[in-house]
Design a protein around this motif. Sequence first.
Motif, PDB file in Angstrom:
ATOM      1  N   GLY A 167     -16.834 -51.902  27.626  1.00  0.00           N
ATOM      2  CA  GLY A 167     -15.516 -51.302  27.453  1.00  0.00           C
ATOM      3  C   GLY A 167     -14.533 -51.684  28.532  1.00  0.00           C
ATOM      4  O   GLY A 167     -13.459 -51.095  28.630  1.00  0.00           O
ATOM      5  N   ILE A 168     -14.882 -52.680  29.368  1.00  0.00           N
ATOM      6  CA  ILE A 168     -13.957 -53.079  30.426  1.00  0.00           C
ATOM      7  C   ILE A 168     -12.793 -53.879  29.851  1.00  0.00           C
ATOM      8  O   ILE A 168     -11.675 -53.808  30.318  1.00  0.00           O
ATOM      9  N   SER A 169     -13.063 -54.641  28.815  1.00  0.00           N
ATOM     10  CA  SER A 169     -11.996 -55.395  28.159  1.00  0.00           C
ATOM     11  C   SER A 169     -11.545 -54.636  26.921  1.00  0.00           C
ATOM     12  O   SER A 169     -12.368 -54.277  26.075  1.00  0.00           O
ATOM     13  N   ARG A 170     -10.267 -54.367  26.851  1.00  0.00           N
ATOM     14  CA  ARG A 170      -9.757 -53.569  25.737  1.00  0.00           C
ATOM     15  C   ARG A 170      -8.524 -54.227  25.144  1.00  0.00           C
ATOM     16  O   ARG A 170      -7.668 -54.726  25.873  1.00  0.00           O
ATOM     17  N   ASP A 171      -8.421 -54.159  23.841  1.00  0.00           N
ATOM     18  CA  ASP A 171      -7.166 -54.539  23.208  1.00  0.00           C
ATOM     19  C   ASP A 171      -6.155 -53.419  23.419  1.00  0.00           C
ATOM     20  O   ASP A 171      -6.516 -52.252  23.625  1.00  0.00           O
ATOM     21  N   LEU A 172      -4.896 -53.761  23.351  1.00  0.00           N
ATOM     22  CA  LEU A 172      -3.835 -52.759  23.446  1.00  0.00           C
ATOM     23  C   LEU A 172      -3.981 -51.767  22.295  1.00  0.00           C
ATOM     24  O   LEU A 172      -4.115 -52.144  21.130  1.00  0.00           O
ATOM     25  N   ARG A 173      -3.985 -50.486  22.632  1.00  0.00           N
ATOM     26  CA  ARG A 173      -4.162 -49.456  21.598  1.00  0.00           C
ATOM     27  C   ARG A 173      -3.352 -48.217  21.959  1.00  0.00           C
ATOM     28  O   ARG A 173      -3.183 -47.898  23.147  1.00  0.00           O
ATOM     29  N   LEU A 174      -2.863 -47.526  20.937  1.00  0.00           N
ATOM     30  CA  LEU A 174      -2.090 -46.294  21.106  1.00  0.00           C
ATOM     31  C   LEU A 174      -2.787 -45.142  20.400  1.00  0.00           C
ATOM     32  O   LEU A 174      -3.513 -45.343  19.424  1.00  0.00           O
ATOM     33  N   PRO A 175      -2.559 -43.902  20.858  1.00  0.00           N
ATOM     34  CA  PRO A 175      -3.036 -42.757  20.095  1.00  0.00           C
ATOM     35  C   PRO A 175      -2.421 -42.740  18.692  1.00  0.00           C
ATOM     36  O   PRO A 175      -1.310 -43.247  18.475  1.00  0.00           O
ATOM     37  N   VAL A 176      -3.120 -42.134  17.764  1.00  0.00           N
ATOM     38  CA  VAL A 176      -2.685 -42.071  16.366  1.00  0.00           C
ATOM     39  C   VAL A 176      -1.282 -41.495  16.227  1.00  0.00           C
ATOM     40  O   VAL A 176      -0.497 -41.919  15.368  1.00  0.00           O
ATOM     41  N   ILE A 177      -0.943 -40.535  17.088  1.00  0.00           N
ATOM     42  CA  ILE A 177       0.333 -39.846  16.922  1.00  0.00           C
ATOM     43  C   ILE A 177       1.533 -40.753  17.192  1.00  0.00           C
ATOM     44  O   ILE A 177       2.642 -40.489  16.721  1.00  0.00           O
ATOM     45  N   PHE A 178       1.336 -41.840  17.943  1.00  0.00           N
ATOM     46  CA  PHE A 178       2.409 -42.810  18.151  1.00  0.00           C
ATOM     47  C   PHE A 178       2.336 -43.850  17.037  1.00  0.00           C
ATOM     48  O   PHE A 178       1.569 -44.815  17.109  1.00  0.00           O
ATOM     49  N   SER A 179       3.099 -43.619  15.985  1.00  0.00           N
ATOM     50  CA  SER A 179       3.004 -44.485  14.801  1.00  0.00           C
ATOM     51  C   SER A 179       4.327 -44.479  14.043  1.00  0.00           C
ATOM     52  O   SER A 179       5.253 -43.735  14.382  1.00  0.00           O
ATOM     53  N   ASP A 180       4.407 -45.307  13.023  1.00  0.00           N
ATOM     54  CA  ASP A 180       5.637 -45.460  12.245  1.00  0.00           C
ATOM     55  C   ASP A 180       6.205 -44.113  11.811  1.00  0.00           C
ATOM     56  O   ASP A 180       5.468 -43.192  11.445  1.00  0.00           O
ATOM     57  N   ASN A 181       7.543 -44.012  11.839  1.00  0.00           N
ATOM     58  CA  ASN A 181       8.308 -42.846  11.363  1.00  0.00           C
ATOM     59  C   ASN A 181       8.316 -41.680  12.352  1.00  0.00           C
ATOM     60  O   ASN A 181       8.810 -40.601  12.018  1.00  0.00           O
ATOM     61  N   MET A 182       7.796 -41.882  13.543  1.00  0.00           N
ATOM     62  CA  MET A 182       7.735 -40.763  14.481  1.00  0.00           C
ATOM     63  C   MET A 182       9.131 -40.422  15.017  1.00  0.00           C
ATOM     64  O   MET A 182      10.080 -41.197  14.904  1.00  0.00           O
ATOM     65  N   VAL A 183       9.207 -39.237  15.602  1.00  0.00           N
ATOM     66  CA  VAL A 183      10.439 -38.777  16.254  1.00  0.00           C
ATOM     67  C   VAL A 183      10.139 -38.554  17.724  1.00  0.00           C
ATOM     68  O   VAL A 183       9.121 -37.947  18.080  1.00  0.00           O
ATOM     69  N   LEU A 184      11.017 -39.049  18.579  1.00  0.00           N
ATOM     70  CA  LEU A 184      10.924 -38.834  20.016  1.00  0.00           C
ATOM     71  C   LEU A 184      11.958 -37.793  20.443  1.00  0.00           C
ATOM     72  O   LEU A 184      13.057 -37.730  19.881  1.00  0.00           O
ATOM     73  N   GLN A 185      11.603 -36.985  21.420  1.00  0.00           N
ATOM     74  CA  GLN A 185      12.497 -35.934  21.878  1.00  0.00           C
ATOM     75  C   GLN A 185      13.723 -36.532  22.564  1.00  0.00           C
ATOM     76  O   GLN A 185      13.613 -37.346  23.483  1.00  0.00           O
ATOM     77  N   ARG A 186      14.885 -36.114  22.113  1.00  0.00           N
ATOM     78  CA  ARG A 186      16.137 -36.643  22.654  1.00  0.00           C
ATOM     79  C   ARG A 186      16.425 -36.101  24.052  1.00  0.00           C
ATOM     80  O   ARG A 186      15.961 -35.020  24.441  1.00  0.00           O
ATOM     81  N   ASN A 187      17.211 -36.878  24.794  1.00  0.00           N
ATOM     82  CA  ASN A 187      17.850 -36.460  26.053  1.00  0.00           C
ATOM     83  C   ASN A 187      16.900 -36.198  27.219  1.00  0.00           C
ATOM     84  O   ASN A 187      17.332 -35.656  28.248  1.00  0.00           O
ATOM     85  N   VAL A 188      15.639 -36.539  27.098  1.00  0.00           N
ATOM     86  CA  VAL A 188      14.692 -36.376  28.208  1.00  0.00           C
ATOM     87  C   VAL A 188      13.770 -37.594  28.246  1.00  0.00           C
ATOM     88  O   VAL A 188      13.609 -38.284  27.229  1.00  0.00           O
ATOM     89  N   PRO A 189      13.142 -37.887  29.389  1.00  0.00           N
ATOM     90  CA  PRO A 189      12.152 -38.963  29.409  1.00  0.00           C
ATOM     91  C   PRO A 189      10.994 -38.637  28.457  1.00  0.00           C
ATOM     92  O   PRO A 189      10.512 -37.499  28.417  1.00  0.00           O
TER      93      PRO A 189
END
Length: 644
Positions: A22-44
């Motif tokens: 597991g030392i070498s990993r492909d780039l991967r994101l959690p499931v929740i970061f996916s198409d059609n998502m909404v990010l909270q406005r006005n904050v980091p």
Amino acid sequence: MTYKYLKVNTISFLLILICLAGISRDLRLPVIFSDNMVLQRNVPCKIWGWSNPNEKVELTIHNEQTYTYADSEGNWVAYLPPHKAGGPYNLEIKSDTTIQIKNVLYGEVWIASGQSNMEFRLKDINDGRYNEITASANYPNIRYFKVPRGLSSVPEVDLTEGKWDICNPETIQEFSAVSWFFIKKIHDDFNVPVAIIESSWGATPAEAWTSQQMLETVPFYRDEARNISSMSKLEWEQKYAEADSLESLKWSIVQSDKGYKDGCAKLDYDDSGWENIELPKKDMKDVVWVRKVIAVDVKKQWKKQDKEFTLNVGQAYIFQDIFLNNKKLKYDDLRQIKIPASELKNGKNILAIRANSPWSNLVHIGVKDAMFLQNPEGKKINLEGEWKFNNKIQAPIPSVTLFHEEPVHIFNAMIHPIAGYTIKGAIWYQGESNREHPEEYYSLFTTMIQDWRTRWEQGNFPFLFVQLANYLYPKDEPQESQWADVREAQRKALDFPNTGMAVAIDIGEARNIHPFNKKDVGERLYLNARKIAYGYKETICSGPQPITWKINGPEVIITFKNTAGALQTKDGGKPTGFALAGEDNKFYWADAQIKGDCIIVRSEKISSPIKVRYAWADNPECNLYNRSLLPASPFQIVLEYSKK
């Protein structure tokens, strides 16, 4: 040659080992970061994932770029800079490979969680009241993410699955009804994209949504929390599988119509081998059948005049099917089952009841002095006494450990993987499953709130919740109530910073623990959000709440806040639902009078009151509101301490 071959293969072998480790990993994101998502406005906005160790990760959205580096194990965290509401945009994450998340919006993001009244979907409201709303629901700027149900004995780093849905007439059917009416108000009032991340599960207690670490700080739950560490993850997963199998068997028994097919509801069925029991009776087990032959005088003119008999078999504590002459009766209230005279025979009739409790497996049938058949002229046939009984028609209901009702397991699988996704706040509807230990709820609930706030690392984000609605049948006299105890614990949780409560004491249903009026619940939550989360301080977001009180001889004078100008009753009459107790702690109904922002309470039976209650019952009869037509919360005041 042999040496070179060995050297090359040794290197390949080492590379394989490194990958397997597991030392070498492909780039991967959690499931929740996916198409059609909404990010909270006005904050980091926090974004995290996994890649090769120490690798640079670049993130780009709307021509804004940021970067970070993975740690030695390949974990990385980055923060997108604040961005105003808008979109759609594409979010690109790049290291050795590239991931592109499409159709991303900036707007308002809320977590919706709790048990079945939060999980209750719009499509489950089957009386048609919201059909017009759902049929025309094309809102591309409203998004919805449903966290899948899951259990784990250890905190998980990702969900098993999930996707962001765009609101349309098809997808809205699966939306939590409460959260829909909540986010629709935000969408309309602020004209921004809005999203709900719903993580809920019916019949779950608050301890299921709390981490092991924090539960160990609550004495009542400490031992159960520590028990999570007693077995390995694999052993727990085997227990989950065994429980799932037993649960399936249980529901196959509960939902079977075997007894009906066997003729248990027919007059000529041979019940000579059944036991004789006396009803009313409590604590029977498994699938219970009871039968009673009743002789009825049915006059011919009653049939011609469409007259009705009234059947009363008490109060439902469990699932009950009631049959008259092999026909299943329809009813909304077990105390007022209307039966056309034409459906009764002149002479012998058979009344049969099939009952079970798939949760506690404790069956109660009947209530003393409330079991009778009344004819159109008011004459009653008493149904108490001897009945035929059999609980062997079907297999016994198996005992099942429901791990979604146990501490920690749901938190690990359904909260920990999403904790940190940048949000505006949370809405919560739960409490029914903690009614057996209401005295522990305040400590548990506030611990859970603090736990979430710690995990999200967003300070004291707004946490808005629904107080338990009225449920079960009203009682004639004041008495103790676990439902009221939980409501009081919820009310006291308002002392916690940035919390708000939607009172629902006037919109429940006696026979439905899932009342269909979710619109008022969602919109009352929104009023709290408008004031607490969005800073509109002038918003009246709740009904009257007691703030000071004093004893004036036999009277108690209570001053309220949140009156919106004045106290009033919804029906224009005198305030109802008040009760007083003296030194013996026995409560009596009290007379109440409105005087400005005060209520004056007194009872002829209490000369020296030490406690006052309002709306203190499972399903209280109460009518106190403010000028904004928001109901007063149930409460109890211990007067002897004379404190807020």
